[in-house]
Design an enzyme around this catalytic site. Structure first.
Site, PDB file in Angstrom:
ATOM      1  CG  HIS A   1     -57.247  75.881  26.172  1.00  0.00           C
ATOM      2  ND1 HIS A   1     -56.657  77.103  26.348  1.00  0.00           N
ATOM      3  CD2 HIS A   1     -57.129  75.235  27.357  1.00  0.00           C
ATOM      4  CE1 HIS A   1     -56.208  77.208  27.597  1.00  0.00           C
ATOM      5  NE2 HIS A   1     -56.475  76.079  28.213  1.00  0.00           N
TER       6      HIS A   1
ATOM      7  CG  ASP B   1     -54.604  72.019  24.018  1.00  0.00           C
ATOM      8  OD1 ASP B   1     -55.456  71.650  23.187  1.00  0.00           O
ATOM      9  OD2 ASP B   1     -54.864  72.222  25.222  1.00  0.00           O
TER      10      ASP B   1
ATOM     11  CD  GLU C   1     -56.223  79.834  24.259  1.00  0.00           C
ATOM     12  OE1 GLU C   1     -57.058  79.434  25.080  1.00  0.00           O
ATOM     13  OE2 GLU C   1     -55.153  79.258  24.040  1.00  0.00           O
TER      14      GLU C   1
ATOM     15  NE  ARG D   1     -53.189  80.097  31.007  1.00  0.00           N
ATOM     16  CZ  ARG D   1     -53.802  78.983  31.370  1.00  0.00           C
ATOM     17  NH1 ARG D   1     -53.675  77.895  30.625  1.00  0.00           N
ATOM     18  NH2 ARG D   1     -54.552  78.941  32.455  1.00  0.00           N
TER      19      ARG D   1
END
Length: 341
Positions: free
Chosen positions: A304, A267, A272, A243
Site C-alpha cells: 500500500h 499494492d 492487508e 482497494r
C-alpha cells in the site's frame, strides 16, 4: 472564529499512525494550531477507549469505523471523523449520520502518485527489473527468463475513471497504448483524448493489461473473480492500486496456477489490515493466501505504498486539516467531495 481561537479546544487523535504521519501532520499543523495525539494502533472497538477529550478522530484505510465504534465515539463527544485518504468503505456513514458525527475525507491528494505507481508495477512485471537487479548483484549477467514485451500497441483496460484513472490514462497514452475504459459515467474529455468507453465485459475480453482504479463498494467488491477472469485473454496482466477487496484472492490464485493470469501486481490486499504498514520480518505470517501469492514468480506485491510521495503526503495533511477547520467553524464548503456528512 479564528484558527487560533479554536486551537485551544480542538484536539485531533490519529490512529494507525506511522512515523511519516507525525512528520507531515506536525509540520503543517503550524498553520492550524490543533492539539495532536498519535496512536500507532488501529482504531477498533477495543482501542476506542484510548480517546479522551477529543474533538476529531483521524483514521486511515484499515481502521474499523463501524456502527459499534461510532457509538463509542459519540459517547466520547467526538464531533468529526476525518479520513486521511480518499476511500471511505471502512466507515458506516449511516451510523455516523444517526449519531451526529460529521465525516470528511481527502478525495484527491496526488492522483499522479498512485497512477505512476501502477505504471511502475506494469514495467517491473513486464521487464522484470526487480529480478535483473538481484541477478546482477550476484554477478549473474544472463538474460534468460527476463524477456518482456513492448507496451506500444497493447490494449490497456481502465476500470474507474476518477482522478487517478484519468492520470493513469494520460501516462499509458504516452506509451502508445490503445486505451479502453469503464465507468458508470462516461468522461467526454477522456474520449477526446482517444480513450474508448466500453462495457465491463469488453474490458475483460479485449484488454491485455487491466488496471483497477474504482472505489470499493457493493457493486465493485470482487469485480475480479472466477467468472470475469475466465473472460480475459490468456496471460492477462492485472494491476490493483485501489482497494484489496476488488480482487477475489482465491480466484486470482487459481487464475495464476492455470496460467490465465500472466502477471499480477497488487499494492492492496483483501486482508492487508493484518499485514501492511508493519515490520513482520521476524514473524511467521499466518495468512496462507498472501504467502501463496508471493510464491509466484509473476506476482509483484507492494504494501500500500502507491500514495507514498512527498507531494501526496503534503496534500493529505493540508486537506485533512482544512476539512477539519471548515467543519469546526461551520464555514462554507468549497470542496463538496471532501465532506461526506
Amino acid at each position: 472564529m479564528s484558527t487560533k481561537e479554536i486551537s485551544v479546544t480542538a484536539k485531533v487523535a490519529f490512529f494507525s499512525t506511522q512515523a511519516y504521519d507525525k512528520v507531515f501532520f506536525e509540520k503543517h499543523n503550524i498553520d492550524f494550531g490543533y492539539k495532536l495525539e498519535f496512536f500507532d494502533t488501529q482504531l477498533n472497538e477495543q482501542t476506542a477507549k484510548l480517546i479522551q477529550d477529543t474533538d476529531v478522530v483521524c483514521v486511515f484505510v484499515n481502521d474499523v469505523v463501524n456502527e459499534s465504534v461510532i457509538k463509542k465515539l459519540a459517547k466520547k463527544n467526538v464531533k468529526i471523523i476525518a479520513l486521511r485518504c480518499a476511500g471511505f468503505n471502512n466507515v458506516d456513514l449511516e451510523a455516523a449520520k444517526r449519531f451526529g458525527i460529521k465525516v470528511c475525507r481527502v478525495p484527491a491528494y496526488s492522483p499522479e502518485a498512485v497512477a505512476e505507481h501502477a505504471i511502475a508495477m506494469i514495467l517491473t512485471l513486464n521487464r522484470k527489473t526487480h529480478k535483473a537487479y538481484n541477478r546482477v548483484r550476484e554477478q549473474n549477467f544472463s538474460l534468460n527468463g527476463l524477456l518482456g514485451f513492448d507496451l506500444r500497441g497493447k490494449t490497456v483496460g481502465i476500470i474507474g475513471t476518477g482522478n487517478i484513472g484519468k492520470a493513469f490514462a494520460k501516462i499509458v497514452k504516452g506509451f502508445g497504448c490503445n486505451i479502453l475504459a469503464y465507468d458508470i459515467v462516461t468522461d467526454s474529455e477522456m474520449e477526446k483524448d482517444g480513450v474508448t468507453f466500453v462495457s465491463l465485459e469488453t474490458i475483460f475480453k479485449e484488454s491485455e493489461i487491466i488496471s483497477l482504479h474504482c472505489p470499493l463498494n457493493e457493486q465493485t467488491k470482487h469485480i475480479i473473480n472466477k467468472k470475469s477472469i475466465a473472460l480475459m485473454k490468456d496471460r492477462v496482466m492485472i494491476i490493483n492500486t485501489s482497494r484489496g477487496g476488488l480482487i477475489e484472492t482465491a480466484s486470482a490464485i487459481e487464475g495464476l496456477k492455470e496460467g490465465k493470469i500472466g502477471y499480477l501486481g497488487i499494492d492492496v490486499y483483501e486482508q492487508e489490515e493484518k499485514l501492511f504498514f508493519r515490520d513482520l520480518s521476524a514473524d511467521i505470517i499466518q495468512d496462507d493466501a498472501i504467502q501463496r501469492l508471493m510464491s509466484f514468480p509473476n506476482v509483484l506485491v507492494t504494501a500500500h505504498q502507491a500514495f507514498f510521495t512527498n507531494e501526496a503526503l503534503t496534500q493529505i495533511a493540508l486537506v485533512t486539516f482544512g476539512n477539519i477547520q471548515v467543519l469546526l467553524e461551520n464555514k462554507e464548503i468549497e470542496n463538496k467531495a471532501a465532506i461526506l456528512i
